[in-house]
Design a protein around this motif. Structure first.
Motif, PDB file in Angstrom:
ATOM      1  N   MET A 274      53.929  44.228  74.554  1.00  0.00           N
ATOM      2  CA  MET A 274      54.774  43.587  75.542  1.00  0.00           C
ATOM      3  C   MET A 274      54.489  42.089  75.540  1.00  0.00           C
ATOM      4  SD  MET A 274      55.207  44.792  79.425  1.00  0.00           S
ATOM      5  CE  MET A 274      55.369  43.617  80.701  1.00  0.00           C
ATOM      6  N   PHE A 275      55.501  41.279  75.385  1.00  0.00           N
ATOM      7  CA  PHE A 275      55.417  39.817  75.369  1.00  0.00           C
ATOM      8  C   PHE A 275      54.492  39.311  74.259  1.00  0.00           C
ATOM      9  CE2 PHE A 275      56.156  40.799  79.946  1.00  0.00           C
ATOM     10  CZ  PHE A 275      57.473  40.368  79.998  1.00  0.00           C
ATOM     11  N   ASN A 276      54.370  40.080  73.153  1.00  0.00           N
ATOM     12  CA  ASN A 276      53.562  39.693  71.995  1.00  0.00           C
ATOM     13  C   ASN A 276      52.108  39.402  72.353  1.00  0.00           C
ATOM     14  OD1 ASN A 276      55.719  39.955  70.245  1.00  0.00           O
ATOM     15  ND2 ASN A 276      56.379  37.846  70.593  1.00  0.00           N
ATOM     16  N   ARG A 277      51.559  40.131  73.304  1.00  0.00           N
ATOM     17  CA  ARG A 277      50.158  39.967  73.683  1.00  0.00           C
ATOM     18  C   ARG A 277      49.385  41.205  73.282  1.00  0.00           C
ATOM     19  NH1 ARG A 277      49.435  37.934  79.699  1.00  0.00           N
ATOM     20  NH2 ARG A 277      47.370  37.544  78.886  1.00  0.00           N
ATOM     21  N   LYS A 278      48.116  40.999  72.987  1.00  0.00           N
ATOM     22  CA  LYS A 278      47.245  42.131  72.675  1.00  0.00           C
ATOM     23  C   LYS A 278      46.957  42.898  73.966  1.00  0.00           C
ATOM     24  CE  LYS A 278      44.836  39.827  68.931  1.00  0.00           C
ATOM     25  NZ  LYS A 278      43.544  39.344  68.458  1.00  0.00           N
ATOM     26  N   PRO A 279      46.638  44.165  73.849  1.00  0.00           N
ATOM     27  CA  PRO A 279      46.244  44.916  75.044  1.00  0.00           C
ATOM     28  C   PRO A 279      44.999  44.309  75.681  1.00  0.00           C
ATOM     29  CG  PRO A 279      46.634  46.401  73.204  1.00  0.00           C
ATOM     30  CD  PRO A 279      46.681  45.008  72.662  1.00  0.00           C
ATOM     31  N   ILE A 280      44.859  44.518  76.960  1.00  0.00           N
ATOM     32  CA  ILE A 280      43.744  43.916  77.702  1.00  0.00           C
ATOM     33  C   ILE A 280      42.398  44.353  77.142  1.00  0.00           C
ATOM     34  CG2 ILE A 280      43.691  45.712  79.478  1.00  0.00           C
ATOM     35  CD1 ILE A 280      43.294  42.407  80.824  1.00  0.00           C
ATOM     36  N   GLU A 281      42.303  45.590  76.661  1.00  0.00           N
ATOM     37  CA  GLU A 281      41.035  46.074  76.113  1.00  0.00           C
ATOM     38  C   GLU A 281      40.619  45.260  74.892  1.00  0.00           C
ATOM     39  OE1 GLU A 281      43.651  48.068  76.659  1.00  0.00           O
ATOM     40  OE2 GLU A 281      43.005  49.388  78.285  1.00  0.00           O
TER      41      GLU A 281
ATOM     42  N   ILE B 235      39.503  41.728  76.012  1.00  0.00           N
ATOM     43  CA  ILE B 235      38.164  41.761  76.601  1.00  0.00           C
ATOM     44  C   ILE B 235      37.121  41.933  75.508  1.00  0.00           C
ATOM     45  CG2 ILE B 235      36.618  43.106  78.079  1.00  0.00           C
ATOM     46  CD1 ILE B 235      39.048  43.654  79.869  1.00  0.00           C
ATOM     47  N   ALA B 236      37.379  42.825  74.549  1.00  0.00           N
ATOM     48  CA  ALA B 236      36.428  43.051  73.459  1.00  0.00           C
ATOM     49  C   ALA B 236      36.208  41.778  72.652  1.00  0.00           C
ATOM     50  CB  ALA B 236      36.930  44.182  72.570  1.00  0.00           C
ATOM     51  N   GLU B 237      37.250  41.023  72.371  1.00  0.00           N
ATOM     52  CA  GLU B 237      37.104  39.772  71.635  1.00  0.00           C
ATOM     53  C   GLU B 237      36.287  38.760  72.425  1.00  0.00           C
ATOM     54  OE1 GLU B 237      41.038  38.501  70.743  1.00  0.00           O
ATOM     55  OE2 GLU B 237      41.306  39.950  69.124  1.00  0.00           O
ATOM     56  N   ARG B 238      36.536  38.672  73.733  1.00  0.00           N
ATOM     57  CA  ARG B 238      35.805  37.727  74.577  1.00  0.00           C
ATOM     58  C   ARG B 238      34.323  38.093  74.637  1.00  0.00           C
ATOM     59  NH1 ARG B 238      38.414  37.720  79.958  1.00  0.00           N
ATOM     60  NH2 ARG B 238      40.157  37.022  78.718  1.00  0.00           N
ATOM     61  N   VAL B 239      34.027  39.379  74.746  1.00  0.00           N
ATOM     62  CA  VAL B 239      32.628  39.827  74.795  1.00  0.00           C
ATOM     63  C   VAL B 239      31.947  39.562  73.457  1.00  0.00           C
ATOM     64  CG1 VAL B 239      31.165  41.866  74.978  1.00  0.00           C
ATOM     65  CG2 VAL B 239      33.002  41.518  76.623  1.00  0.00           C
ATOM     66  N   ALA B 240      32.672  39.753  72.360  1.00  0.00           N
ATOM     67  CA  ALA B 240      32.092  39.530  71.034  1.00  0.00           C
ATOM     68  C   ALA B 240      31.771  38.055  70.806  1.00  0.00           C
ATOM     69  CB  ALA B 240      33.051  40.027  69.963  1.00  0.00           C
TER      70      ALA B 240
END
Length: 59
Positions: free
Chosen positions: A1-8, A11-16
């Motif tokens: 939706m709206f060319n965005r990645k899912p929230i999960e 979050i995983a990218e931010r934590v990494a």
């Protein structure tokens, strides 16, 4: 939706991207420490207040 990645995935990218925690450090950022101390402080004040009221004989 709206060319965005899912929230999960976001979050995983931010934590990494975060650096690993330093040895012996319990809080990742200052606001977590402040919230923890405020909650503990409120609990202590509540117990001290209840103890004072009981010693004064107030029901």
């Amino acid at each position: 939706m709206f060319n965005r990645k899912p929230i999960e995935e976001r979050i995983a990218e931010r934590v990494a991207r975060r650096p690993p925690l330093k040895e012996g450090k319990h809080f990742e950022h200052r606001p977590a420490l402040i919230v923890f101390l405020v909650v503990i402080g409120l609990v202590v004040v509540k117990f001290v207040g209840a103890f004072v009221l009981m010693r004064l004989g107030v029901h």
